[in-house]
Design a protein around this motif. Structure first.
Motif, mmCIF file in Angstrom:
data_model
loop_
_atom_site.group_PDB
_atom_site.id
_atom_site.type_symbol
_atom_site.label_atom_id
_atom_site.label_comp_id
_atom_site.label_asym_id
_atom_site.label_seq_id
_atom_site.Cartn_x
_atom_site.Cartn_y
_atom_site.Cartn_z
ATOM 1 N N THR A 1 0.834 -1.203 0.000
ATOM 2 C CA THR A 1 0.000 0.000 0.000
ATOM 3 C C THR A 1 0.868 1.252 0.000
ATOM 4 O O THR A 1 0.565 2.240 -0.676
ATOM 5 N N ARG A 2 1.977 1.209 0.737
ATOM 6 C CA ARG A 2 2.862 2.376 0.791
ATOM 7 C C ARG A 2 3.553 2.637 -0.547
ATOM 8 O O ARG A 2 4.044 3.735 -0.780
ATOM 9 N N ARG A 3 3.610 1.623 -1.411
ATOM 10 C CA ARG A 3 4.192 1.832 -2.743
ATOM 11 C C ARG A 3 3.251 2.642 -3.638
ATOM 12 O O ARG A 3 3.643 3.059 -4.719
ATOM 13 N N PHE A 4 1.989 2.818 -3.195
ATOM 14 C CA PHE A 4 1.015 3.615 -3.937
ATOM 15 C C PHE A 4 0.679 4.855 -3.107
ATOM 16 O O PHE A 4 -0.347 4.891 -2.417
ATOM 17 N N PRO A 5 1.535 5.871 -3.136
ATOM 18 C CA PRO A 5 1.337 7.029 -2.255
ATOM 19 C C PRO A 5 0.087 7.841 -2.577
ATOM 20 O O PRO A 5 -0.441 8.529 -1.720
ATOM 21 N N ILE A 6 -0.395 7.776 -3.805
ATOM 22 C CA ILE A 6 -1.619 8.490 -4.177
ATOM 23 C C ILE A 6 -2.746 7.473 -4.222
ATOM 24 O O ILE A 6 -2.726 6.536 -5.023
ATOM 25 N N GLN A 7 -3.726 7.641 -3.336
ATOM 26 C CA GLN A 7 -4.829 6.694 -3.233
ATOM 27 C C GLN A 7 -6.147 7.443 -3.399
ATOM 28 O O GLN A 7 -6.370 8.462 -2.757
ATOM 29 N N GLN A 8 -7.013 6.916 -4.260
ATOM 30 C CA GLN A 8 -8.234 7.636 -4.604
ATOM 31 C C GLN A 8 -9.438 6.710 -4.560
ATOM 32 O O GLN A 8 -9.452 5.663 -5.207
#
Length: 572
Positions: free
Chosen positions: A386-393
């Motif tokens: 999850t931290r590898r995807f810093p932009i979460q929408q």
């Protein structure tokens, strides 16, 4: 007809530019997409009367075309997809050709005039009554299996002496882009070759054709987030942010996670981001051609030890190759299947190993590679991933305004479309997903009603006005949301890291009378399920299996996602 599995037949007496297929299979489509062994390519369609000349359930093409697929495997499906158009084929910037038996300029002019669909293989071009061999040596932009020649295409010719000193790119290699050369993914012997190192997965780039302005309604916050993210790939804007706010705030996101309930437009939004990068930013001026690569998590998984990890590596290798010549947007649908939480005691060793392999690949993302993941179940993803995807929408469920547009897009070809009250239909269909409207309400049952009113003399023609359509709507019940909430009701604590999604689940659970927390599934829920119309049995698999977002024709349509064409179509 949209996507049909047909019997492939090779034929030396026709050009490579066209494939022959039954006219009922293509209707009015000018172009078809052939798909076999995980590889696809575009060709012009030459419709043939279905039962004349034995065409029937066959598709005929020149034998050279088979080389694009590494040969024909008759144990694997051979799909013909007619739901495509010229806009789906990237324009060629430059091609290198070797012509034998005809004037070079004559062939070049023919290709420009006909918007020839060119492939990395020996094309056989129609020149009057003759068939002229034209060897394609390279194509730009690279990475595509099919490019479309236009008036702006730079066509260069390889001389006889130069031809002796060099070899053309491998069939389907896209000038060293996705598809690889011999021995690489999609190259050599093709998928499933004899080498023990072969990896049977191919990620062919496609031209992004879905846009925020024309295909995605609503979702203004999502659009703004995406545009802000893409702006940071502009060196001037990045330098300005760094000067004003420091290096830490000037770093690019590099990857983005889209999450939310099924059928809410995650796949469509990802392609629209690629379209935005290609057409509405300066990214191509800075890096080169923008290409969109789409991977379903289920296609990566394998029952053989170590195979899934090798496929992940192969996918990223192909993305890196594409990015070398420009800018790549790599999209993983069902990403939760590739990065399960390693703290889950029920996981097997190879599943933890798959998460490790994905994390390792995400450590080596270059500036010109944007990774997007989509999931219905973000709380099942490993925290490190999850931290590898810093932009979460969060992608929410559609409101009445967006549902009205869904109806309008699906019905805009009706002669009485201007008389239909789409706003009223949108208000009455809140709670449905656009996929349910397209596939269930406006799907095959309604089509059968229309057809029977034409073929049976005792039937009168139907006028599908607002009241008629509301009757069809009232004969169905929305199921996707109920099934999804039922599948996640015992995982409410895991949703604490996703407050928007948690609120959504709580609101929908209250609306549908579904209890949350452990110990659900009692009499109250059974009665609520019965009151909702039909059993939810087996619904968890439909809503949460990571099967991706459902939509018009099996693709991802959505709140905010405008389905293309008439409802009930094939894969999009």
């Amino acid at each position: 007809m949209n996507k049909t599995n047909l019997q492939p037949i090779t034929n030396e007496s026709q050009p490579t530019s066209h494939v022959k297929v039954g006219e009922s299979r293509v209707n009015s489509s000018e172009i078809v997409r052939l798909e076999h062994r995980g590889i696809d390519a575009f060709f012009y369609a030459k419709p043939v009367e279905d039962f004349v000349g034995g065409i029937g359930n066959k598709v005929k093409f020149h034998e050279n075309v088979a080389k694009l697929f590494g040969g024909i495997d008759f144990s694997s499906p051979f799909y013909v997809d007619a739901k495509v158009s010229k806009r789906d084929v990237e324009a060629a910037r430059r091609v290198e050709l070797r012509v034998r038996g005809a004037p070079e300029e004559q062939i070049a002019q023919f290709m420009r005039d006909s918007e020839y669909l060119v492939h990395n293989m020996e094309e056989v071009v129609s020149n009057g009554d003759d068939l002229v061999p034209v060897q394609v040596y390279s194509m730009e932009p690279s990475g595509y299996r099919t490019l479309r020649v236009t008036d702006e295409t730079d066509i260069e010719f390889v001389s006889r002496s130069d031809a002796q000193d060099r070899s053309p790119d491998a069939p389907g290699s896209g000038s060293g882009g996705a598809g690889g050369g011999p021995g690489g993914p999609g190259g050599g012997d093709g998928p499933g070759g004899d080498s023990e190192n072969d990896v049977d997965i191919d990620v062919t780039p496609k031209k992004p054709t879905k846009s925020f302005d024309e295909d995605v309604a609503g979702l203004d916050t999502v659009k703004q987030t995406a545009r802000t993210m893409l702006a940071m790939f502009d060196p001037q804007k990045q330098e300005q942010v760094e000067r004003l706010y420091g290096e830490g705030f000037a770093s690019r996101g590099g990857s983005m996670l889209l999450y939310g309930p099924p059928g809410c437009g995650k796949t469509l939004v990802s392609e629209a981001i690629a379209h935005e990068a290609k057409n509405e930013t300066d990214i191509e001026d800075e890096y080169g051609d923008v290409k969109f690569l789409e991977v379903k998590g289920g296609d990566v998984l394998s029952r053989y030890p170590g195979e899934s990890e090798r496929r992940i590596e192969a996918v990223f290798d192909q993305a890196h190759q594409v990015a070398q010549d420009g800018f790549a947007v790599l999209f993983f649908d069902e990403v939760e299947t590739l990065i399960p939480d390693r703290s889950d005691d029920s996981l097997q060793r190879h599943e933890r190993s798959l998460t490790n392999a994905f994390l390792q690949e995400m450590n080596d993302i270059e500036d010109n590679l944007l990774v997007i993941g989509a999931t219905n179940m973000p709380f099942t993803i490993d925290p490190a991933a999850t931290r590898r995807f810093p932009i979460q929408q969060f992608i929410p469920q559609p409101d009445a305004e967006v549902m009205a547009q869904v109806w309008e897009v699906n019905l805009r070809d009706l002669p009485n479309a201007d008389e239909i009250d789409f706003r009223r239909l949108g208000e009455e269909s809140v709670g449905y997903t656009p996929a349910e409207i397209a596939d269930r309400v406006l799907g095959s049952d309604l089509q059968r009603e229309f057809v029977e009113s034409v073929v049976h003399d005792d039937r009168e023609a139907i006028t599908p006005d607002t009241d008629y359509l509301l009757e069809w709507l009232n004969d169905t019940e929305p199921k996707t949301v109920r099934q999804y909430v039922s599948s996640v009701r015992e995982q409410l604590d895991d949703l604490e890291g996703y407050p928007e999604m948690q609120r959504y689940v709580e609101e929908q659970a209250e609306e549908h009378g579904i209890s949350l927390g452990n110990g659900g599934g009692g009499l109250g829920d059974l009665l609520a399920s019965a009151a909702g119309g039909g059993s939810d049995a087996g619904s968890e698999g439909d809503a949460s299996e990571g099967g991706g977002d459902t939509g018009n024709g099996g693709g991802d349509d959505a709140p905010g996602a405008l389905p293309e064409g008439r409802a009930g179509g094939g894969d999009s």
